[in-house]
Design a protein around this motif. Sequence first.
Motif, PDB file in Angstrom:
ATOM      1  N   HIS A 118      38.528  -6.654  10.063  1.00 37.12           N
ATOM      2  CA  HIS A 118      38.050  -7.850   9.378  1.00 37.12           C
ATOM      3  C   HIS A 118      38.817  -8.085   8.074  1.00 37.12           C
ATOM      4  O   HIS A 118      39.261  -7.144   7.435  1.00 37.12           O
ATOM      5  CB  HIS A 118      36.564  -7.722   9.022  1.00 37.12           C
ATOM      6  CG  HIS A 118      35.679  -7.587  10.207  1.00 37.12           C
ATOM      7  ND1 HIS A 118      35.295  -8.651  10.983  1.00 37.12           N
ATOM      8  CD2 HIS A 118      35.079  -6.497  10.750  1.00 37.12           C
ATOM      9  CE1 HIS A 118      34.510  -8.239  11.958  1.00 37.12           C
ATOM     10  NE2 HIS A 118      34.374  -6.934  11.842  1.00 37.12           N
ATOM     11  N   GLN A 119      38.919  -9.339   7.668  1.00 38.94           N
ATOM     12  CA  GLN A 119      39.495  -9.643   6.356  1.00 38.94           C
ATOM     13  C   GLN A 119      38.443  -9.527   5.266  1.00 38.94           C
ATOM     14  O   GLN A 119      38.738  -9.124   4.149  1.00 38.94           O
ATOM     15  CB  GLN A 119      40.094 -11.043   6.342  1.00 38.94           C
ATOM     16  CG  GLN A 119      41.389 -11.131   7.116  1.00 38.94           C
ATOM     17  CD  GLN A 119      41.983 -12.510   6.986  1.00 38.94           C
ATOM     18  OE1 GLN A 119      41.351 -13.502   7.331  1.00 38.94           O
ATOM     19  NE2 GLN A 119      43.193 -12.567   6.489  1.00 38.94           N
ATOM     20  N   LEU A 120      37.188  -9.890   5.588  1.00 36.15           N
ATOM     21  CA  LEU A 120      36.091  -9.819   4.629  1.00 36.15           C
ATOM     22  C   LEU A 120      35.472  -8.430   4.673  1.00 36.15           C
ATOM     23  O   LEU A 120      35.220  -7.890   5.754  1.00 36.15           O
ATOM     24  CB  LEU A 120      35.018 -10.862   4.970  1.00 36.15           C
ATOM     25  CG  LEU A 120      33.761 -10.840   4.104  1.00 36.15           C
ATOM     26  CD1 LEU A 120      34.099 -11.277   2.675  1.00 36.15           C
ATOM     27  CD2 LEU A 120      32.693 -11.753   4.696  1.00 36.15           C
ATOM     28  N   ARG A 121      35.246  -7.853   3.487  1.00 36.31           N
ATOM     29  CA  ARG A 121      34.580  -6.546   3.406  1.00 36.31           C
ATOM     30  C   ARG A 121      33.546  -6.608   2.287  1.00 36.31           C
ATOM     31  O   ARG A 121      33.846  -7.053   1.176  1.00 36.31           O
ATOM     32  CB  ARG A 121      35.588  -5.436   3.126  1.00 36.31           C
ATOM     33  CG  ARG A 121      34.936  -4.045   3.144  1.00 36.31           C
ATOM     34  CD  ARG A 121      35.926  -2.927   2.912  1.00 36.31           C
ATOM     35  NE  ARG A 121      36.426  -2.982   1.548  1.00 36.31           N
ATOM     36  CZ  ARG A 121      37.707  -2.956   1.214  1.00 36.31           C
ATOM     37  NH1 ARG A 121      38.639  -2.888   2.126  1.00 36.31           N
ATOM     38  NH2 ARG A 121      38.066  -3.004  -0.047  1.00 36.31           N
ATOM     39  N   GLN A 122      32.332  -6.152   2.575  1.00 30.35           N
ATOM     40  CA  GLN A 122      31.283  -6.077   1.571  1.00 30.35           C
ATOM     41  C   GLN A 122      30.793  -4.636   1.499  1.00 30.35           C
ATOM     42  O   GLN A 122      30.387  -4.053   2.502  1.00 30.35           O
ATOM     43  CB  GLN A 122      30.129  -7.014   1.904  1.00 30.35           C
ATOM     44  CG  GLN A 122      30.539  -8.470   1.753  1.00 30.35           C
ATOM     45  CD  GLN A 122      29.398  -9.417   1.919  1.00 30.35           C
ATOM     46  OE1 GLN A 122      28.816  -9.499   2.987  1.00 30.35           O
ATOM     47  NE2 GLN A 122      29.081 -10.139   0.856  1.00 30.35           N
ATOM     48  N   THR A 123      30.827  -4.097   0.294  1.00 31.76           N
ATOM     49  CA  THR A 123      30.464  -2.705   0.068  1.00 31.76           C
ATOM     50  C   THR A 123      29.461  -2.630  -1.068  1.00 31.76           C
ATOM     51  O   THR A 123      29.661  -3.223  -2.131  1.00 31.76           O
ATOM     52  CB  THR A 123      31.715  -1.868  -0.291  1.00 31.76           C
ATOM     53  OG1 THR A 123      32.695  -2.036   0.742  1.00 31.76           O
ATOM     54  CG2 THR A 123      31.369  -0.401  -0.444  1.00 31.76           C
ATOM     55  N   LEU A 124      28.388  -1.887  -0.842  1.00 32.44           N
ATOM     56  CA  LEU A 124      27.392  -1.627  -1.879  1.00 32.44           C
ATOM     57  C   LEU A 124      27.813  -0.347  -2.592  1.00 32.44           C
ATOM     58  O   LEU A 124      28.028   0.680  -1.948  1.00 32.44           O
ATOM     59  CB  LEU A 124      26.014  -1.454  -1.235  1.00 32.44           C
ATOM     60  CG  LEU A 124      24.838  -1.496  -2.185  1.00 32.44           C
ATOM     61  CD1 LEU A 124      24.601  -2.937  -2.628  1.00 32.44           C
ATOM     62  CD2 LEU A 124      23.600  -0.969  -1.491  1.00 32.44           C
ATOM     63  N   VAL A 125      27.969  -0.421  -3.906  1.00 29.46           N
ATOM     64  CA  VAL A 125      28.437   0.723  -4.695  1.00 29.46           C
ATOM     65  C   VAL A 125      27.391   1.067  -5.750  1.00 29.46           C
ATOM     66  O   VAL A 125      26.898   0.178  -6.442  1.00 29.46           O
ATOM     67  CB  VAL A 125      29.780   0.404  -5.398  1.00 29.46           C
ATOM     68  CG1 VAL A 125      30.265   1.592  -6.212  1.00 29.46           C
ATOM     69  CG2 VAL A 125      30.831  -0.033  -4.390  1.00 29.46           C
ATOM     70  N   ALA A 126      27.051   2.355  -5.849  1.00 27.80           N
ATOM     71  CA  ALA A 126      26.120   2.832  -6.873  1.00 27.80           C
ATOM     72  C   ALA A 126      26.843   3.845  -7.750  1.00 27.80           C
ATOM     73  O   ALA A 126      27.575   4.705  -7.244  1.00 27.80           O
ATOM     74  CB  ALA A 126      24.904   3.482  -6.222  1.00 27.80           C
ATOM     75  N   LEU A 127      26.627   3.723  -9.072  1.00 31.94           N
ATOM     76  CA  LEU A 127      27.259   4.632 -10.031  1.00 31.94           C
ATOM     77  C   LEU A 127      26.223   5.126 -11.029  1.00 31.94           C
ATOM     78  O   LEU A 127      25.422   4.337 -11.533  1.00 31.94           O
ATOM     79  CB  LEU A 127      28.372   3.921 -10.813  1.00 31.94           C
ATOM     80  CG  LEU A 127      29.522   3.310 -10.032  1.00 31.94           C
ATOM     81  CD1 LEU A 127      30.425   2.522 -10.965  1.00 31.94           C
ATOM     82  CD2 LEU A 127      30.300   4.383  -9.301  1.00 31.94           C
ATOM     83  N   ARG A 128      26.275   6.419 -11.325  1.00 33.87           N
ATOM     84  CA  ARG A 128      25.444   6.994 -12.385  1.00 33.87           C
ATOM     85  C   ARG A 128      26.023   6.572 -13.737  1.00 33.87           C
ATOM     86  O   ARG A 128      27.234   6.405 -13.881  1.00 33.87           O
ATOM     87  CB  ARG A 128      25.438   8.517 -12.243  1.00 33.87           C
ATOM     88  CG  ARG A 128      24.540   9.224 -13.249  1.00 33.87           C
ATOM     89  CD  ARG A 128      24.448  10.714 -12.990  1.00 33.87           C
ATOM     90  NE  ARG A 128      25.763  11.333 -12.919  1.00 33.87           N
ATOM     91  CZ  ARG A 128      26.122  12.195 -11.976  1.00 33.87           C
ATOM     92  NH1 ARG A 128      25.295  12.560 -11.032  1.00 33.87           N
ATOM     93  NH2 ARG A 128      27.332  12.727 -11.987  1.00 33.87           N
ATOM     94  N   ALA A 129      25.178   6.387 -14.729  1.00 34.48           N
ATOM     95  CA  ALA A 129      25.614   5.997 -16.070  1.00 34.48           C
ATOM     96  C   ALA A 129      26.750   6.902 -16.539  1.00 34.48           C
ATOM     97  O   ALA A 129      26.689   8.129 -16.389  1.00 34.48           O
ATOM     98  CB  ALA A 129      24.450   6.069 -17.053  1.00 34.48           C
ATOM     99  N   GLY A 130      27.792   6.281 -17.078  1.00 37.86           N
ATOM    100  CA  GLY A 130      28.931   7.024 -17.596  1.00 37.86           C
ATOM    101  C   GLY A 130      30.059   7.241 -16.606  1.00 37.86           C
ATOM    102  O   GLY A 130      31.169   7.599 -17.003  1.00 37.86           O
ATOM    103  N   VAL A 131      29.804   7.031 -15.319  1.00 37.27           N
ATOM    104  CA  VAL A 131      30.843   7.227 -14.310  1.00 37.27           C
ATOM    105  C   VAL A 131      31.827   6.064 -14.362  1.00 37.27           C
ATOM    106  O   VAL A 131      31.443   4.910 -14.538  1.00 37.27           O
ATOM    107  CB  VAL A 131      30.222   7.357 -12.901  1.00 37.27           C
ATOM    108  CG1 VAL A 131      31.289   7.313 -11.820  1.00 37.27           C
ATOM    109  CG2 VAL A 131      29.417   8.640 -12.799  1.00 37.27           C
ATOM    110  N   VAL A 132      33.109   6.391 -14.229  1.00 37.70           N
ATOM    111  CA  VAL A 132      34.167   5.391 -14.256  1.00 37.70           C
ATOM    112  C   VAL A 132      34.905   5.405 -12.920  1.00 37.70           C
ATOM    113  O   VAL A 132      35.311   6.462 -12.448  1.00 37.70           O
ATOM    114  CB  VAL A 132      35.181   5.682 -15.391  1.00 37.70           C
ATOM    115  CG1 VAL A 132      36.317   4.673 -15.367  1.00 37.70           C
ATOM    116  CG2 VAL A 132      34.482   5.702 -16.739  1.00 37.70           C
TER     117      VAL A 132
ATOM    118  N   GLY B 239      35.775  -3.853   7.623  1.00 38.72           N
ATOM    119  CA  GLY B 239      36.516  -2.690   8.085  1.00 38.72           C
ATOM    120  C   GLY B 239      37.931  -3.130   8.409  1.00 38.72           C
ATOM    121  O   GLY B 239      38.356  -4.236   8.051  1.00 38.72           O
ATOM    122  N   GLN B 240      38.650  -2.304   9.113  1.00 35.54           N
ATOM    123  CA  GLN B 240      40.056  -2.576   9.417  1.00 35.54           C
ATOM    124  C   GLN B 240      40.252  -3.862  10.201  1.00 35.54           C
ATOM    125  O   GLN B 240      41.249  -4.549  10.033  1.00 35.54           O
ATOM    126  CB  GLN B 240      40.661  -1.392  10.191  1.00 35.54           C
ATOM    127  CG  GLN B 240      40.682  -0.099   9.435  1.00 35.54           C
ATOM    128  CD  GLN B 240      41.549  -0.157   8.187  1.00 35.54           C
ATOM    129  OE1 GLN B 240      42.444  -0.981   8.068  1.00 35.54           O
ATOM    130  NE2 GLN B 240      41.278   0.716   7.239  1.00 35.54           N
TER     131      GLN B 240
END
Length: 110
Positions: free
Chosen positions: A35-49, A32-33
């Motif tokens: 911290h320097q390190l940020r880890q985010t889990l991202v999920a995308l549906r097929a075809g999404v850019v 977050g704001q």
Amino acid sequence: MQKTSLTALARHELEHALSGSSGRSAKTLYGGQEHQLRQTLVALRAGVVMAEHENPGEATVQVLHGRLELATADASWSGWVGDLIIVPDATHKVTAVEDCVFLLTVVKTQ
């Protein structure tokens, strides 16, 4: 100490991505704001850019589910389950070749 199941969170975020109108879902697991390190889990549906964007610092993408492509103007990399891609220090985009989930780790430079 805190423990998180990436498998369970990946399944949960992918369900949101598949049912949502944007075809994407994300949850910051650490950082977050303040911290320097940020880890985010991202999920995308097929075809999404994820449209072209700048790299905010050193970053990696670890593919947890499915398949994606990370591309700059000059090169592209395919990522499959278990792959770790070092994000280039260049404008880039991410395309979900299949429904996918990845862990984005960023160390902000500023």
